[in-house]
Design a protein around this motif. Structure first.
Motif, short mmCIF file in Angstrom:
data_model
loop_
_atom_site.label_atom_id
_atom_site.label_comp_id
_atom_site.label_asym_id
_atom_site.label_seq_id
_atom_site.Cartn_x
_atom_site.Cartn_y
_atom_site.Cartn_z
N ALA A 58 0.85 -1.19 0.00
CA ALA A 58 0.00 0.00 0.00
C ALA A 58 0.88 1.23 0.00
O ALA A 58 2.05 1.19 0.39
CB ALA A 58 -0.91 0.00 1.23
N GLU A 59 0.29 2.35 -0.45
CA GLU A 59 0.97 3.64 -0.33
C GLU A 59 0.28 4.42 0.78
O GLU A 59 -0.95 4.50 0.84
CB GLU A 59 0.91 4.43 -1.64
N ALA A 60 1.09 4.99 1.67
CA ALA A 60 0.57 5.82 2.75
C ALA A 60 0.40 7.25 2.23
O ALA A 60 1.32 7.81 1.64
CB ALA A 60 1.55 5.81 3.92
N VAL A 116 6.03 5.13 1.30
CA VAL A 116 5.85 6.42 1.95
C VAL A 116 6.50 7.49 1.06
O VAL A 116 7.58 7.27 0.51
CB VAL A 116 6.50 6.42 3.36
N ASN A 117 5.81 8.62 0.91
CA ASN A 117 6.36 9.71 0.09
C ASN A 117 7.39 10.51 0.87
O ASN A 117 7.19 10.84 2.04
CB ASN A 117 5.23 10.64 -0.37
N LEU A 118 8.49 10.81 0.19
CA LEU A 118 9.57 11.56 0.83
C LEU A 118 9.83 12.84 0.05
O LEU A 118 10.12 12.79 -1.15
CB LEU A 118 10.83 10.69 0.86
N LEU A 148 10.55 4.14 -0.21
CA LEU A 148 10.43 5.59 -0.11
C LEU A 148 10.29 6.16 -1.52
O LEU A 148 11.13 5.89 -2.38
CB LEU A 148 11.65 6.18 0.62
N GLU A 149 9.18 6.88 -1.75
CA GLU A 149 8.90 7.44 -3.07
C GLU A 149 9.38 8.88 -3.17
O GLU A 149 9.06 9.71 -2.33
CB GLU A 149 7.39 7.41 -3.34
N LEU A 150 10.11 9.15 -4.23
CA LEU A 150 10.61 10.51 -4.50
C LEU A 150 10.27 10.88 -5.92
O LEU A 150 10.43 10.06 -6.82
CB LEU A 150 12.13 10.50 -4.42
N ILE A 177 10.88 5.97 -7.92
CA ILE A 177 10.78 7.27 -8.58
C ILE A 177 9.31 7.52 -8.91
O ILE A 177 8.73 6.84 -9.76
CB ILE A 177 11.65 7.34 -9.85
N ASP A 178 8.72 8.47 -8.19
CA ASP A 178 7.28 8.75 -8.28
C ASP A 178 6.99 9.67 -9.46
O ASP A 178 7.85 10.43 -9.89
CB ASP A 178 6.85 9.43 -6.97
N ASP A 179 5.76 9.60 -9.97
CA ASP A 179 5.29 10.49 -11.04
C ASP A 179 6.24 10.48 -12.23
O ASP A 179 6.48 11.52 -12.86
CB ASP A 179 5.13 11.93 -10.52
N ILE A 198 10.10 2.09 -10.54
CA ILE A 198 9.68 3.29 -11.26
C ILE A 198 8.16 3.32 -11.24
O ILE A 198 7.50 2.32 -11.55
CB ILE A 198 10.21 3.27 -12.71
N LYS A 199 7.60 4.45 -10.84
CA LYS A 199 6.15 4.60 -10.77
C LYS A 199 5.69 5.51 -11.88
O LYS A 199 5.97 6.72 -11.87
CB LYS A 199 5.79 5.25 -9.42
N ILE A 200 5.01 4.95 -12.86
CA ILE A 200 4.58 5.75 -14.01
C ILE A 200 3.45 6.68 -13.60
O ILE A 200 2.47 6.25 -13.00
CB ILE A 200 4.12 4.85 -15.18
MG MG Z 1 3.57 8.68 -4.18
#
Ligand code: MG
Ligand code: C2E
Ligand code: MG
Ligand code: MG
Length: 281
Positions: A58-60, A116-118, A148-150, A177-179, A198-200
């Motif tokens: 899951a993503e927080a 978790v987003n950083l 950790l998403e950046l 790597i987010d977005d 990698i998060k598209i």
């Molecule tokens: Mg995110």
């Protein structure tokens, strides 16, 4: 852009307000108290493993339910917090809740990854590594279960370079790597960042059925990621049809409304329980 796309879902989110200095300052001045008084909470959005068809993580996502103003979008208060050192308290609050729940879920249901987003600003914090380690140790979570998403632009603009990311990687934490696709991504950069994932960006995923250029973007990102040995998460997966397309493209993980909306930890746990019952049945 992010602000206007979120605007549809957040009654109180007005892109114009983002530019309003007074509004930002008032949010900022209330944020610490809001955290201490339980107005800020963490929602969890499930991630589906497309190879097993099981929820694998899951993503927080931070949520602020203001007593007078109602729900305030994270796009507003995270952006405001990022411009001050308030982001530290918010980040540690979300990290602590997310790691605590992840540790519990791993004990009760088996392997489960928590993202978790950083914010880039956190990378300039010299004690970031020891803080992350302390949270993991205190809750007894295997670092390999934390991602950790950046955002790519964020990591590049951090000024502190990529060194802290290597520290986190050496700790055993995953970097995502987010977005992806919305920033100034270069191949050079992708090679430099120790990201396993990698998060598209959802903008490409949502319209890949109707717009060929978006489909090409998704396909080539998956091919590129796989050739570099990275896992791919698609976000903004809103329909069954998009989900099937991603399976065919060998994308590893899907996140989006068709899989599940961000929800309370109770709803997430219920879902895992139902899934486990189905598996043993
Ligand atoms: Mg995110
Ligand atoms: P993000 O990290 O890219 O998170 C994904 C956003 O897309 C979330 O919005 C989520 O609710 C939304 N979303 C997920 N699936 C779908 C879908 O199928 N369709 C659509 N239209 N939207 C979907 P949310 O929760 O409003 O968060 C917005 C952004 O705020 C996040 O983008 C992230 O950049 C930031 N954010 C949220 N929580 C935190 C936090 O704790 N720390 C930091 N630094 N940033 C946060
Ligand atoms: Mg994203
Ligand atoms: Mg985003």
């Amino acid at each position: 852009d992010e602000a206007s796309s979120e605007g549809l879902r957040w009654k109180y989110h007005d892109p114009e307000r983002l530019k309003d200095v007074d509004w930002r300052l008032s949010l900022l001045s209330q944020l610490d108290d809001a955290i201490d008084h339980g107005q800020v909470w963490v929602a969890f959005q499930p991630q589906l493993d497309l190879r097993t068809n099981l929820i694998r993580g899951a993503e927080a996502l931070a949520r602020w339910t203001h007593p007078e103003k109602g729900p305030i979008s994270p796009v507003e208060f995270v952006t405001a917090a990022e411009q001050s050192d308030r982001i530290e308290k918010l980040t540690m609050f979300v990290l602590d809740k997310a790691v605590a729940e992840a540790a519990r879920i791993n004990r009760e249901y088996g392997d489960f990854d928590m993202a978790v987003n950083l914010s880039a600003r956190m990378l300039t914090d010299k004690s970031l590594l020891s803080k992350v380690k302390e949270v993991l140790d205190r809750h007894g979570l295997d670092p390999a279960r934390l991602t950790l998403e950046l955002t790519e632009t964020a990591a590049m603009a951090s000024g502190s370079g990529t060194a802290p990311l290597f520290g986190l990687r050496d700790l055993g934490v995953n970097i995502s790597i987010d977005d992806y696709g919305t920033g100034l991504s270069t191949l050079e950069y992708l090679k430099k960042i120790p990201a396993g994932e990698i998060k598209i960006d959802q903008g490409f995923v949502k319209s890949m059925r109707d717009h060929r250029s978006d489909l090409v973007m998704v396909q080539s990102t998956i091919a590129l990621a796989h050739s570099l040995g990275r896992r791919v998460v698609a976000e903004g997966v809103e329909t069954r049809e998009l989900l099937d397309m991603l399976v065919a493209m060998k994308c590893e993980v899907a996140q989006g409304f068709v899989v599940g909306r961000p929800s309370s930890v109770n709803d997430l746990t219920k879902r895992l329980l139902a899934e486990r019952k189905r598996r043993v049945a």
